[in-house]
Write a protein that holds these residues in place. Sequence first.
Motif, mmCIF file in Angstrom:
data_model
loop_
_atom_site.group_PDB
_atom_site.id
_atom_site.type_symbol
_atom_site.label_atom_id
_atom_site.label_comp_id
_atom_site.label_asym_id
_atom_site.label_seq_id
_atom_site.Cartn_x
_atom_site.Cartn_y
_atom_site.Cartn_z
ATOM 1 N N MET A 25 0.836 -1.202 0.000
ATOM 2 C CA MET A 25 0.000 0.000 0.000
ATOM 3 C C MET A 25 0.872 1.254 0.000
ATOM 4 S SD MET A 25 -3.349 -1.061 2.310
ATOM 5 C CE MET A 25 -2.621 -0.466 3.779
ATOM 6 N N ASP A 26 1.987 1.241 0.744
ATOM 7 C CA ASP A 26 2.913 2.370 0.742
ATOM 8 C C ASP A 26 3.502 2.590 -0.645
ATOM 9 O OD1 ASP A 26 2.448 2.717 3.434
ATOM 10 O OD2 ASP A 26 4.337 1.786 4.080
ATOM 11 N N GLU A 27 3.842 1.500 -1.307
ATOM 12 C CA GLU A 27 4.403 1.584 -2.662
ATOM 13 C C GLU A 27 3.370 2.155 -3.641
ATOM 14 O OE1 GLU A 27 7.911 1.206 -4.686
ATOM 15 O OE2 GLU A 27 7.605 0.591 -2.617
ATOM 16 N N PHE A 28 2.132 1.731 -3.510
ATOM 17 C CA PHE A 28 1.059 2.245 -4.361
ATOM 18 C C PHE A 28 0.837 3.734 -4.098
ATOM 19 C CE2 PHE A 28 -3.493 2.987 -5.283
ATOM 20 C CZ PHE A 28 -3.449 2.748 -6.634
ATOM 21 N N ALA A 29 0.856 4.147 -2.826
ATOM 22 C CA ALA A 29 0.698 5.568 -2.482
ATOM 23 C C ALA A 29 1.832 6.386 -3.081
ATOM 24 C CB ALA A 29 0.648 5.747 -0.965
ATOM 25 N N PHE A 30 3.052 5.854 -3.073
ATOM 26 C CA PHE A 30 4.176 6.580 -3.664
ATOM 27 C C PHE A 30 4.034 6.665 -5.176
ATOM 28 C CE2 PHE A 30 8.328 7.129 -5.533
ATOM 29 C CZ PHE A 30 8.768 8.249 -4.850
ATOM 30 N N THR A 31 3.534 5.606 -5.805
ATOM 31 C CA THR A 31 3.315 5.632 -7.258
ATOM 32 C C THR A 31 2.311 6.730 -7.620
ATOM 33 O OG1 THR A 31 3.788 3.278 -7.411
ATOM 34 C CG2 THR A 31 2.584 4.256 -9.241
ATOM 35 N N LEU A 32 1.264 6.875 -6.825
ATOM 36 C CA LEU A 32 0.296 7.956 -7.057
ATOM 37 C C LEU A 32 0.949 9.323 -6.865
ATOM 38 C CD1 LEU A 32 -2.922 6.530 -5.363
ATOM 39 C CD2 LEU A 32 -2.404 6.691 -7.799
ATOM 40 N N PHE A 33 1.785 9.454 -5.825
ATOM 41 C CA PHE A 33 2.516 10.704 -5.606
ATOM 42 C C PHE A 33 3.402 11.019 -6.809
ATOM 43 C CE2 PHE A 33 6.667 12.468 -4.701
ATOM 44 C CZ PHE A 33 6.327 13.746 -4.277
ATOM 45 N N TYR A 68 8.548 16.913 0.921
ATOM 46 C CA TYR A 68 7.568 17.481 -0.001
ATOM 47 C C TYR A 68 8.211 17.985 -1.286
ATOM 48 C CZ TYR A 68 9.385 21.846 1.909
ATOM 49 O OH TYR A 68 10.220 22.866 2.297
ATOM 50 N N ALA A 69 7.351 18.318 -2.246
ATOM 51 C CA ALA A 69 7.743 18.982 -3.490
ATOM 52 C C ALA A 69 6.831 20.194 -3.643
ATOM 53 C CB ALA A 69 7.579 18.046 -4.675
ATOM 54 N N VAL A 70 7.419 21.353 -3.968
ATOM 55 C CA VAL A 70 6.651 22.589 -4.106
ATOM 56 C C VAL A 70 6.902 23.194 -5.486
ATOM 57 C CG1 VAL A 70 6.382 24.953 -3.260
ATOM 58 C CG2 VAL A 70 6.733 23.115 -1.644
ATOM 59 N N PHE A 71 5.840 23.648 -6.120
ATOM 60 C CA PHE A 71 5.915 24.395 -7.375
ATOM 61 C C PHE A 71 5.293 25.753 -7.097
ATOM 62 C CE2 PHE A 71 5.965 19.974 -8.497
ATOM 63 C CZ PHE A 71 6.858 19.900 -9.543
ATOM 64 N N GLU A 89 3.455 8.802 3.715
ATOM 65 C CA GLU A 89 4.147 8.330 4.907
ATOM 66 C C GLU A 89 5.007 7.119 4.552
ATOM 67 O OE1 GLU A 89 2.816 6.765 9.255
ATOM 68 O OE2 GLU A 89 1.660 8.382 8.332
ATOM 69 N N GLY A 90 6.214 7.101 5.037
ATOM 70 C CA GLY A 90 7.132 5.998 4.750
ATOM 71 C C GLY A 90 8.052 6.279 3.573
ATOM 72 N N MET A 115 14.453 9.575 -4.373
ATOM 73 C CA MET A 115 13.442 9.333 -3.345
ATOM 74 C C MET A 115 13.395 7.836 -3.100
ATOM 75 S SD MET A 115 10.331 11.670 -4.700
ATOM 76 C CE MET A 115 10.635 13.170 -5.583
ATOM 77 N N GLU A 116 12.977 7.454 -1.881
ATOM 78 C CA GLU A 116 12.873 6.025 -1.627
ATOM 79 C C GLU A 116 11.689 5.684 -0.742
ATOM 80 O OE1 GLU A 116 16.567 4.705 0.057
ATOM 81 O OE2 GLU A 116 15.983 5.270 2.078
ATOM 82 N N THR A 117 11.261 4.441 -0.903
ATOM 83 C CA THR A 117 10.207 3.858 -0.076
ATOM 84 C C THR A 117 10.832 2.665 0.647
ATOM 85 O OG1 THR A 117 9.469 2.375 -1.822
ATOM 86 C CG2 THR A 117 8.432 4.543 -1.745
ATOM 87 N N ALA A 118 10.017 1.920 1.363
ATOM 88 C CA ALA A 118 10.537 0.750 2.079
ATOM 89 C C ALA A 118 11.106 -0.303 1.125
ATOM 90 C CB ALA A 118 9.439 0.138 2.943
ATOM 91 N N ARG A 119 10.543 -0.393 -0.077
ATOM 92 C CA ARG A 119 10.966 -1.421 -1.031
ATOM 93 C C ARG A 119 11.893 -0.931 -2.135
ATOM 94 N NH1 ARG A 119 5.622 -4.805 -2.792
ATOM 95 N NH2 ARG A 119 5.096 -5.656 -0.771
ATOM 96 N N SER A 120 11.747 0.329 -2.552
ATOM 97 C CA SER A 120 12.415 0.780 -3.773
ATOM 98 C C SER A 120 13.074 2.135 -3.613
ATOM 99 C CB SER A 120 11.404 0.871 -4.920
ATOM 100 O OG SER A 120 10.736 -0.345 -5.089
#
Length: 140
Positions: A25-33, A68-71, A89-90, A115-120
Amino acid sequence: MFESLLVLAIASLILLLTPRLDTAMDEFAFTLFLDDFLTELHTAQSYAVITGNGVNMDVARPIGATHYAVFKDGSVSDRYANRKLLLPEGARVIQGYTGFIKGGSGYLQPNTIIMETARSRYTITIQLGSGRYEINKAAR
């Protein structure tokens, strides 16, 4: 006795799979980000080309706070909707980026964002020229 063993086996399987579901789920949330981030990068570049106003881009990794990322519109104009995208988160920024998307051309200084997540681990390399990029994903 057999029913008790069956219940224990099912409970064990559920407990074993739970951490994997969390990281998935964390990986999926990062993919959406990442999709939102890249869409915002394209939007900011288009805005800079069309209006001639530059856009500041900042991918930050503050200590003890959400990454974060800001434009932000680089001129005094407020026609461009300033956007702040929070990493899920994560996830965290390893190597940030502070740059300026040049008005009129959409040029973005070449650099690398990590950037990194728990897996990638994701490496976004902004290339010289029109500010296009290449994304590499590697297992941690």
